[in-house]
Design a protein around this motif. Structure first.
Motif, PDB file in Angstrom:
ATOM      1  N   ALA A  28      44.819  29.219  43.140  1.00 17.55           N
ATOM      2  CA  ALA A  28      44.835  27.994  42.338  1.00 17.55           C
ATOM      3  C   ALA A  28      44.582  28.313  40.870  1.00 17.55           C
ATOM      4  N   PHE A  29      45.371  27.737  40.004  1.00 19.79           N
ATOM      5  CA  PHE A  29      45.222  27.932  38.565  1.00 19.79           C
ATOM      6  C   PHE A  29      44.372  26.804  38.011  1.00 19.79           C
ATOM      7  N   ILE A  30      43.266  27.163  37.359  1.00 15.92           N
ATOM      8  CA  ILE A  30      42.380  26.138  36.795  1.00 15.92           C
ATOM      9  C   ILE A  30      42.161  26.322  35.297  1.00 15.92           C
ATOM     10  N   GLY A  31      43.013  27.092  34.668  1.00 15.15           N
ATOM     11  CA  GLY A  31      42.939  27.247  33.219  1.00 15.15           C
ATOM     12  C   GLY A  31      42.583  28.662  32.805  1.00 15.15           C
ATOM     13  N   PHE A  32      42.573  28.853  31.496  1.00 21.15           N
ATOM     14  CA  PHE A  32      42.233  30.150  30.922  1.00 21.15           C
ATOM     15  C   PHE A  32      40.764  30.149  30.523  1.00 21.15           C
ATOM     16  N   HIS A  33      40.010  31.087  31.035  1.00 24.87           N
ATOM     17  CA  HIS A  33      38.597  31.268  30.694  1.00 24.87           C
ATOM     18  C   HIS A  33      38.345  32.762  30.652  1.00 24.87           C
ATOM     19  N   TYR A  34      37.577  33.220  29.670  1.00 19.68           N
ATOM     20  CA  TYR A  34      37.261  34.639  29.554  1.00 19.68           C
ATOM     21  C   TYR A  34      36.651  35.143  30.872  1.00 19.68           C
ATOM     22  N   GLY A  35      37.181  36.252  31.370  1.00 18.61           N
ATOM     23  CA  GLY A  35      36.651  36.885  32.574  1.00 18.61           C
ATOM     24  C   GLY A  35      37.273  36.414  33.875  1.00 18.61           C
ATOM     25  N   ARG A  36      38.031  35.312  33.843  1.00 14.15           N
ATOM     26  CA  ARG A  36      38.661  34.808  35.071  1.00 14.15           C
ATOM     27  C   ARG A  36      39.737  35.790  35.516  1.00 14.15           C
ATOM     28  N   GLY A  41      51.851  36.462  42.484  1.00 10.57           N
ATOM     29  CA  GLY A  41      52.586  36.538  43.736  1.00 10.57           C
ATOM     30  C   GLY A  41      53.185  37.907  44.027  1.00 10.57           C
ATOM     31  N   ASP A  42      53.339  38.743  42.991  1.00 13.98           N
ATOM     32  CA  ASP A  42      53.898  40.080  43.205  1.00 13.98           C
ATOM     33  C   ASP A  42      52.827  41.108  43.582  1.00 13.98           C
ATOM     34  N   GLY A  43      51.589  40.656  43.734  1.00 13.88           N
ATOM     35  CA  GLY A  43      50.508  41.557  44.136  1.00 13.88           C
ATOM     36  C   GLY A  43      49.676  42.100  42.994  1.00 13.88           C
ATOM     37  N   THR A  44      50.101  41.890  41.766  1.00 13.61           N
ATOM     38  CA  THR A  44      49.316  42.367  40.625  1.00 13.61           C
ATOM     39  C   THR A  44      48.161  41.412  40.356  1.00 13.61           C
ATOM     40  N   THR A  45      47.067  41.951  39.804  1.00 13.45           N
ATOM     41  CA  THR A  45      45.883  41.153  39.497  1.00 13.45           C
ATOM     42  C   THR A  45      45.509  41.405  38.039  1.00 13.45           C
ATOM     43  N   TRP A  46      45.210  40.319  37.315  1.00 12.09           N
ATOM     44  CA  TRP A  46      44.959  40.393  35.874  1.00 12.09           C
ATOM     45  C   TRP A  46      43.681  39.659  35.511  1.00 12.09           C
ATOM     46  N   LYS A  47      42.915  40.243  34.585  1.00 11.87           N
ATOM     47  CA  LYS A  47      41.668  39.635  34.114  1.00 11.87           C
ATOM     48  C   LYS A  47      41.866  39.158  32.675  1.00 11.87           C
ATOM     49  N   GLY A  80      50.875  26.002  27.382  1.00 11.16           N
ATOM     50  CA  GLY A  80      51.684  26.597  26.324  1.00 11.16           C
ATOM     51  C   GLY A  80      50.928  27.594  25.476  1.00 11.16           C
ATOM     52  N   LEU A  81      50.165  28.463  26.093  1.00  7.72           N
ATOM     53  CA  LEU A  81      49.364  29.445  25.373  1.00  7.72           C
ATOM     54  C   LEU A  81      49.446  30.766  26.124  1.00  7.72           C
ATOM     55  N   ALA A  82      49.670  31.849  25.422  1.00  7.05           N
ATOM     56  CA  ALA A  82      49.645  33.176  26.035  1.00  7.05           C
ATOM     57  C   ALA A  82      48.311  33.819  25.692  1.00  7.05           C
ATOM     58  N   VAL A  83      47.618  34.352  26.704  1.00  9.11           N
ATOM     59  CA  VAL A  83      46.310  34.957  26.473  1.00  9.11           C
ATOM     60  C   VAL A  83      46.340  36.439  26.832  1.00  9.11           C
ATOM     61  N   GLU A  84      45.460  37.191  26.182  1.00 11.57           N
ATOM     62  CA  GLU A  84      45.384  38.622  26.441  1.00 11.57           C
ATOM     63  C   GLU A  84      44.706  38.881  27.782  1.00 11.57           C
ATOM     64  N   VAL A  85      45.298  39.797  28.560  1.00 12.61           N
ATOM     65  CA  VAL A  85      44.768  40.165  29.869  1.00 12.61           C
ATOM     66  C   VAL A  85      44.752  41.684  30.005  1.00 12.61           C
ATOM     67  N   VAL A  86      43.975  42.165  30.974  1.00 12.81           N
ATOM     68  CA  VAL A  86      43.990  43.586  31.331  1.00 12.81           C
ATOM     69  C   VAL A  86      44.306  43.682  32.814  1.00 12.81           C
ATOM     70  N   PRO A  87      45.032  44.734  33.209  1.00 15.81           N
ATOM     71  CA  PRO A  87      45.343  44.871  34.634  1.00 15.81           C
ATOM     72  C   PRO A  87      44.101  45.238  35.432  1.00 15.81           C
ATOM     73  N   VAL A  88      43.903  44.547  36.548  1.00 19.16           N
ATOM     74  CA  VAL A  88      42.822  44.875  37.468  1.00 19.16           C
ATOM     75  C   VAL A  88      43.407  45.687  38.609  1.00 19.16           C
TER      76      VAL A  88
END
Length: 132
Positions: A28-36, A41-47, A80-88
């Motif tokens: 479930a997508f509940i928004g962008f929050h630091y650390g979430r 669906g492709d199996g990748t996980t992002w923080k 409508g916002l792109a946020v910085e993520v790192v691959p987990v």
């Protein structure tokens, strides 16, 4: 042409050549929050490592991760916002941009493998979606 580069072509290539994951939020997508952390669906996980916060709620929205120079950004269709993520966790690839072969023959084989991998990932995501 007189040696000038076509800015429209460069922009198109920069946008489309850097897509790392074109999928959907599996949980479930509940928004962008630091650390979430979100799994796609492709199996990748992002923080999320961006400090900007945006609320939103949607079930399995479309999500795209792009590589932007030395970092990654996540854009979700619901916001409508792109946020910085790192691959987990990225089980299907390391960093395909850094693994580009130098010889033309090796590049053709790499490209064929990348296309086959993407097709397989799309089929897997479609099958998973139909079971959910």
């Amino acid at each position: 042409m007189t040696g000038e580069s076509n800015p429209r072509l460069v922009s198109y290539c920069e946008i489309h050549a850097m897509i790392v994951s074109d999928s959907y939020i599996a949980n479930a997508f509940i928004g962008f929050h630091y650390g979430r952390i979100y799994q796609l669906g492709d199996g990748t996980t992002w923080k999320i490592v961006d400090v900007r916060c945006r609320l939103g709620s949607q079930i399995k929205p479309k999500a795209t991760v792009r590589k932007r120079r030395n970092d990654y950004v996540l854009k979700v269709s619901a916001i409508g916002l792109a946020v910085e993520v790192v691959p987990v966790e990225t089980p299907y690839f390391d960093d395909p941009i850094e693994q580009l072969p130098e010889s033309p023959a090796d590049f053709q084989q790499w490209l064929a493998n990348a296309i086959q991998t993407e097709v397989a990932m799309l089929k897997r995501a479609r099958a998973k979606r139909s079971h959910d």
